[in-house]
Design an enzyme around this catalytic site. Structure first.
Site, PDB file in Angstrom:
ATOM      1  N   THR A  39       0.868  -1.177   0.000  1.00 42.52           N
ATOM      2  CA  THR A  39       0.000   0.000   0.000  1.00 42.52           C
ATOM      3  C   THR A  39       0.906   1.227   0.000  1.00 42.52           C
ATOM      4  O   THR A  39       1.780   1.354   0.866  1.00 42.52           O
ATOM      5  CB  THR A  39      -0.893   0.005   1.256  1.00 42.52           C
ATOM      6  N   GLY A  68       4.369  -7.362  -7.794  1.00 47.24           N
ATOM      7  CA  GLY A  68       3.567  -8.543  -8.131  1.00 47.24           C
ATOM      8  C   GLY A  68       2.132  -8.154  -8.425  1.00 47.24           C
ATOM      9  O   GLY A  68       1.570  -8.507  -9.474  1.00 47.24           O
ATOM     10  N   GLU A 167      10.276  -9.031  -4.673  1.00 48.67           N
ATOM     11  CA  GLU A 167       9.828  -8.234  -3.519  1.00 48.67           C
ATOM     12  C   GLU A 167       9.295  -9.126  -2.389  1.00 48.67           C
ATOM     13  O   GLU A 167       8.797  -8.625  -1.398  1.00 48.67           O
ATOM     14  CB  GLU A 167       8.761  -7.219  -3.937  1.00 48.67           C
ATOM     15  N   THR A 248      14.100  -3.864 -20.772  1.00 50.72           N
ATOM     16  CA  THR A 248      13.311  -2.673 -21.119  1.00 50.72           C
ATOM     17  C   THR A 248      14.195  -1.437 -20.983  1.00 50.72           C
ATOM     18  O   THR A 248      15.067  -1.357 -20.112  1.00 50.72           O
ATOM     19  CB  THR A 248      12.050  -2.549 -20.239  1.00 50.72           C
ATOM     20  N   GLY A 253      12.026   1.690 -25.586  1.00 47.03           N
ATOM     21  CA  GLY A 253      11.356   0.401 -25.785  1.00 47.03           C
ATOM     22  C   GLY A 253      12.082  -0.733 -25.086  1.00 47.03           C
ATOM     23  O   GLY A 253      12.310  -0.686 -23.882  1.00 47.03           O
ATOM     24  N   THR A 278       6.009   5.890 -13.349  1.00 45.61           N
ATOM     25  CA  THR A 278       5.965   4.929 -12.237  1.00 45.61           C
ATOM     26  C   THR A 278       5.133   3.714 -12.635  1.00 45.61           C
ATOM     27  O   THR A 278       3.998   3.856 -13.095  1.00 45.61           O
ATOM     28  CB  THR A 278       5.309   5.578 -10.987  1.00 45.61           C
ATOM     29  N   ASP A 282       6.061  -2.583 -14.739  1.00 46.79           N
ATOM     30  CA  ASP A 282       5.049  -3.561 -14.318  1.00 46.79           C
ATOM     31  C   ASP A 282       3.932  -3.661 -15.350  1.00 46.79           C
ATOM     32  O   ASP A 282       3.396  -4.752 -15.598  1.00 46.79           O
ATOM     33  CB  ASP A 282       4.471  -3.176 -12.948  1.00 46.79           C
ATOM     34  N   ASN A 308       4.968  -2.866 -25.302  1.00 38.58           N
ATOM     35  CA  ASN A 308       5.436  -1.471 -25.372  1.00 38.58           C
ATOM     36  C   ASN A 308       4.257  -0.515 -25.551  1.00 38.58           C
ATOM     37  O   ASN A 308       4.240   0.575 -24.981  1.00 38.58           O
ATOM     38  CB  ASN A 308       6.341  -1.274 -26.597  1.00 38.58           C
TER      39      ASN A 308
HETATM   40  P1  ATP Z   1       9.412   1.720 -13.537  1.00 33.48           P
HETATM   41  O1  ATP Z   1      10.510   1.349 -12.564  1.00 33.48           O
HETATM   42  O2  ATP Z   1       9.241   3.196 -13.721  1.00 33.48           O
HETATM   43  O3  ATP Z   1       8.166   0.996 -13.310  1.00 33.48           O
HETATM   44  P2  ATP Z   1      11.105   0.356 -15.355  1.00 33.48           P
HETATM   45  O4  ATP Z   1      12.370   1.110 -15.179  1.00 33.48           O
HETATM   46  O5  ATP Z   1      11.018  -0.993 -14.736  1.00 33.48           O
HETATM   47  O6  ATP Z   1       9.870   1.241 -14.967  1.00 33.48           O
HETATM   48  P3  ATP Z   1      11.196   1.083 -18.128  1.00 33.48           P
HETATM   49  O7  ATP Z   1      12.263   0.403 -18.897  1.00 33.48           O
HETATM   50  O8  ATP Z   1      11.436   2.506 -17.710  1.00 33.48           O
HETATM   51  O9  ATP Z   1      10.815   0.153 -16.903  1.00 33.48           O
HETATM   52  O10 ATP Z   1       9.830   1.078 -18.954  1.00 33.48           O
HETATM   53  C1  ATP Z   1       9.144  -0.113 -19.251  1.00 33.48           C
HETATM   54  C2  ATP Z   1       8.430   0.073 -20.565  1.00 33.48           C
HETATM   55  O11 ATP Z   1       7.507   1.168 -20.442  1.00 33.48           O
HETATM   56  C3  ATP Z   1       9.340   0.424 -21.719  1.00 33.48           C
HETATM   57  O12 ATP Z   1       9.885  -0.737 -22.302  1.00 33.48           O
HETATM   58  C4  ATP Z   1       8.361   1.140 -22.635  1.00 33.48           C
HETATM   59  O13 ATP Z   1       7.555   0.188 -23.304  1.00 33.48           O
HETATM   60  C5  ATP Z   1       7.463   1.891 -21.654  1.00 33.48           C
HETATM   61  N1  ATP Z   1       7.956   3.258 -21.403  1.00 33.48           N
HETATM   62  C6  ATP Z   1       8.614   3.712 -20.322  1.00 33.48           C
HETATM   63  N2  ATP Z   1       8.905   5.034 -20.445  1.00 33.48           N
HETATM   64  C7  ATP Z   1       8.407   5.413 -21.625  1.00 33.48           C
HETATM   65  C8  ATP Z   1       8.360   6.652 -22.347  1.00 33.48           C
HETATM   66  N3  ATP Z   1       8.904   7.774 -21.849  1.00 33.48           N
HETATM   67  N4  ATP Z   1       7.761   6.661 -23.554  1.00 33.48           N
HETATM   68  C9  ATP Z   1       7.200   5.554 -24.070  1.00 33.48           C
HETATM   69  N5  ATP Z   1       7.201   4.376 -23.439  1.00 33.48           N
HETATM   70  C10 ATP Z   1       7.786   4.284 -22.246  1.00 33.48           C
END
Ligand code: ATP
EC number: 2.7.1.15
Length: 335
Positions: A39, A68, A167, A248, A253, A278, A282, A308
């Site tokens: 939460t 999760g 987690e 990712t 992408g 944020t 996930d 994506n």
């Molecule tokens: P978070 O910790 O913020 O949940 P993360 O760091 O685990 O994210 P990222 O690699 O930042 O994961 O993002 C996951 C996916 O979200 C990317 O592969 C893409 O598909 C999408 N994404 C994230 N940021 C962007 C952005 N600025 N524009 C378009 N797609 C995005």
């Protein structure tokens, strides 16, 4: 007197549990997630308080988080039949979280409640500059163990896809992945938050090993700041025994590397204006789990392309689960 004929007929040594019978008679789960619920208690204030200080904030809200749960909710919103295996406290936040799962269409028979610890919580203070201070207490998440996995085994063994993260206790995650793999259930492992010296069995138990840039950096010990470096890191991770690797890369992408082909694919993200990323990771993994369950023969890079698009929608709205799109919000081409 209420009499459940189905349980009576199948009770005895031939039926392992009530759930096994239900699984035999009902459609199996598309996606099961063994993982965390948290939460989020978010206070916005002009600045972060100093030790011993009390200050007035200007906004407070409660959000549903935990990697999760986030991934499970995203898969459910796309139309997957999902179940969450997790543990919350016997408290207001636990009750509230179970209601959130029900509202999201997530099956809750494997959500345990314990009086021995509070529901996992993240106390977050965000200042007007967007900086934050966060205390996370994993609480009941760390009590999820073998006993709960055994209870969920009949369902896990019939699921299409099982997803785990880090987690909860890493032993529980690894046991769940092994259970799934032993029953030919596809596995997605998201090593987040990453830990150094990850047990090598996690790689072998992952059909798809999916992490972000910083997790890939920690696990490989090398910089992963662009597609070329992600290519190298994914080769390194693949060598450790997983079926495929996805890294990712935020707005860039992701990269996809499959053991059978050894050709790296860069799958670009849609160009969007992000307002809050944020939970983007996930959203991506929840969507990937949905596609693996619903379209098992689809090429992994096509699943990553669609994931994506889903995550790309999530970054255009504020919040974690609050920003995750439903099937009805997305283009029909994604289904
Ligand atoms: P978070 O910790 O913020 O949940 P993360 O760091 O685990 O994210 P990222 O690699 O930042 O994961 O993002 C996951 C996916 O979200 C990317 O592969 C893409 O598909 C999408 N994404 C994230 N940021 C962007 C952005 N600025 N524009 C378009 N797609 C995005």
């Amino acid at each position: 007197m209420h009499f459940d004929r189905r349980l009576w007929v199948f009770s005895g040594p031939f039926c392992k549990s009530k759930f096994e019978f239900q699984i035999m008679t009902e459609e199996a789960f598309d996606v099961m997630v063994v993982g965390s619920c948290m939460t989020d208690l978010v206070s916005q204030a002009p600045r972060l308080p100093k030790a011993g200080e009390t200050i007035h904030g200007h906004k407070f809200f409660i959000g549903f988080g935990g990697k999760g749960a986030n991934q499970c909710v995203q898969a459910a919103r796309l139309g997957a039949k999902t179940a969450m295996v997790c543990k919350v406290g016997k408290d207001f936040f636990g009750d509230n979280y179970i209601q959130n799962f029900k509202d999201s269409g997530v099956h809750t028979d494997f959500v345990g409640q314990s009086s021995d610890a509070a529901t996992g919580a993240a106390s977050i203070i965000v200042n007007d500059a967007g900086e934050n201070a966060i205390v996370i207490v994993a609480g009941a998440n760390m009590l999820l163990g073998s006993e709960e996995l055994q209870e969920a085994l009949p369902a896990i063994s019939h699921a299409k896809v099982l997803v785990c993260q880090l987690e909860i206790s890493s032993q529980t995650s690894l046991q769940a992945l092994r259970m799934a793999q032993g029953n030919k259930v596809k596995t997605i492992f998201n090593p987040a938050p990453a830990i150094p010296d990850l047990d090598p069995d996690f790689y072998r138990a992952s059909d798809v090993f999916c992490c972000n840039e910083s997790e890939a950096e920690l696990l490989t010990g090398s910089s992963v700041a662009n597609v070329e470096e992600a290519h190298w890191a994914s080769q390194e991770l693949l060598k450790r025994g997983c079926g495929s690797v996805i890294i990712t890369l935020g707005p860039q992408g992701c990269v996809v590397l499959k053991a059978q082909e050894l050709t790296l694919k860069h799958v670009p993200a849609p160009p969007v204006t992000a307002v809050d990323t944020t939970g983007a990771g996930d959203s991506f993994i929840g969507a990937l789990a949905f596609y693996m369950a619903h379209y098992p023969t689809m090429p992994l890079e096509e699943m990553a392309h669609r994931a994506n698009q889903v995550a790309g929608v999530s970054v255009q709205a504020v919040g974690t689960q609050a920003s995750f799109p439903f099937k009805k919000d997305l283009s029909a081409e994604l289904f």
